[in-house]
Write an enzyme that holds these catalytic residues in place. Structure first.
Site, PDB file in Angstrom:
ATOM      1  NE  ARG A 182      45.494  45.125  47.768  1.00  0.00           N
ATOM      2  CZ  ARG A 182      45.333  43.848  48.124  1.00  0.00           C
ATOM      3  NH1 ARG A 182      44.422  43.087  47.526  1.00  0.00           N
ATOM      4  NH2 ARG A 182      46.099  43.330  49.065  1.00  0.00           N
ATOM      5  NE  ARG A 229      36.148  37.381  37.944  1.00  0.00           N
ATOM      6  CZ  ARG A 229      36.712  36.299  37.392  1.00  0.00           C
ATOM      7  NH1 ARG A 229      37.949  35.954  37.756  1.00  0.00           N
ATOM      8  NH2 ARG A 229      36.061  35.597  36.490  1.00  0.00           N
ATOM      9  CG  ASP A 275      41.550  41.234  44.758  1.00  0.00           C
ATOM     10  OD1 ASP A 275      41.027  40.398  44.000  1.00  0.00           O
ATOM     11  OD2 ASP A 275      42.588  41.861  44.472  1.00  0.00           O
TER      12      ASP A 275
END
Length: 271
Positions: free
Chosen positions: A204, A52, A54
């Protein structure tokens, strides 16, 4: 039913992420693809992604699979899907694979790249959605960033770099490397992250730590302590989604009997 593997590129700017959203939750890449696939298959379908991404995160080689009706197996899937998808999603490849191939569970690793804009005076408008503009912080201490990046390689508990919102069975991951790539432009700096898998917003968060070190806000030794203590609240802030791009998913085979397959476009450092 024949199993179809898709390699997908998308601009994540206008998406709420890869995963299907609740009604009113915004566009998802999975939703756009399932709508187009359902039209071609003549029935509702469920697409399984390698992972997944974001909201705002891009991809050059996301991988997904689904089972299609036998009568539809011979469709020119790439051309047919690209004719039905919005401009911010494209099918890079479409292949029939063995029925035991699974986009997520067969994957042995993932590769992300994160791009920083480091020019102090300006940013090119068309790059704004694909970089983190850190020009106001420049010049960054690149040597310190390289030293910090070396701390992340290996098998570690990355709890301090996992954001809330998921409950993994373990927060330990094997990171193969965090590397600053040679840049074709002095305006940008691109980092590559390779691992067997990543936690929620882990890339991140690692990038946020590297920039904090480059700015002199913290030292590599500070980040070593954060990694050891495992508390997210002690780590630097999360980097924006815009600079992140999934560029490769690794498999032991390509699902067609060929060993060691990397669905990856190594020349791509965008986003």
């Amino acid at each position: 039913m024949p199993r179809l593997r898709l390699t997908i590129a998308y601009d994540g700017t206008q998406f709420a992420g890869w995963q299907l959203q609740a009604p009113g939750g915004g566009r998802s890449v999975q939703g756009c693809l399932e709508e187009a696939l359902g039209t071609l298959c003549g029935q509702p379908v469920r697409l399984h992604g390698a992972g997944r991404t974001d909201s705002g995160v891009h991809a050059m080689a996301q991988v997904a699979h689904l089972d299609v009706p036998e009568a539809k197996a011979g469709l020119p899937w790439q051309r047919a899907l690209n004719a039905r998808l919005p401009p911010d999603v494209s099918i890079v490849a479409a292949d029939l694979v063995a029925d035991d191939f699974h986009a997520r569970f067969s994957a042995t690793g993932k590769v992300y790249r994160y791009t920083l804009w480091v020019e102090r005076a300006y940013i090119l408008p068309w790059r704004r959605a694909y970089v983190w503009n850190v020009g106001r912080f420049a010049p960054l201490d690149v040597a310190a960033m390289d030293a910090c990046a070396g701390l992340f390689a290996g098998f570690h508990d990355f709890a301090a770099f996992c954001n809330a919102g998921s409950e993994p069975a373990s927060t330990s991951r094997l990171v193969h490397g965090v590397t600053r790539l040679a840049s074709p432009s002095p305006l940008e700096m691109t980092w590559e992250f390779r691992a067997e898998g990543f936690l929620k917003q882990m890339v991140r968060n690692l990038m946020g730590a590297l920039v904090a070190v480059g700015r002199g806000k913290v030292s590599p030794e500070d980040i070593r302590s954060v990694l050891t203590m495992g508390q997210r609240r002690l780590a630097p802030p999360t980097a924006p989604a815009s600079g992140l791009c999934l560029v490769g998913v690794e498999y032991a085979s390509d699902g067609r009997g060929h060993k060691r397959h990397l669905l990856h476009q190594p020349e791509a450092g965008q986003g």
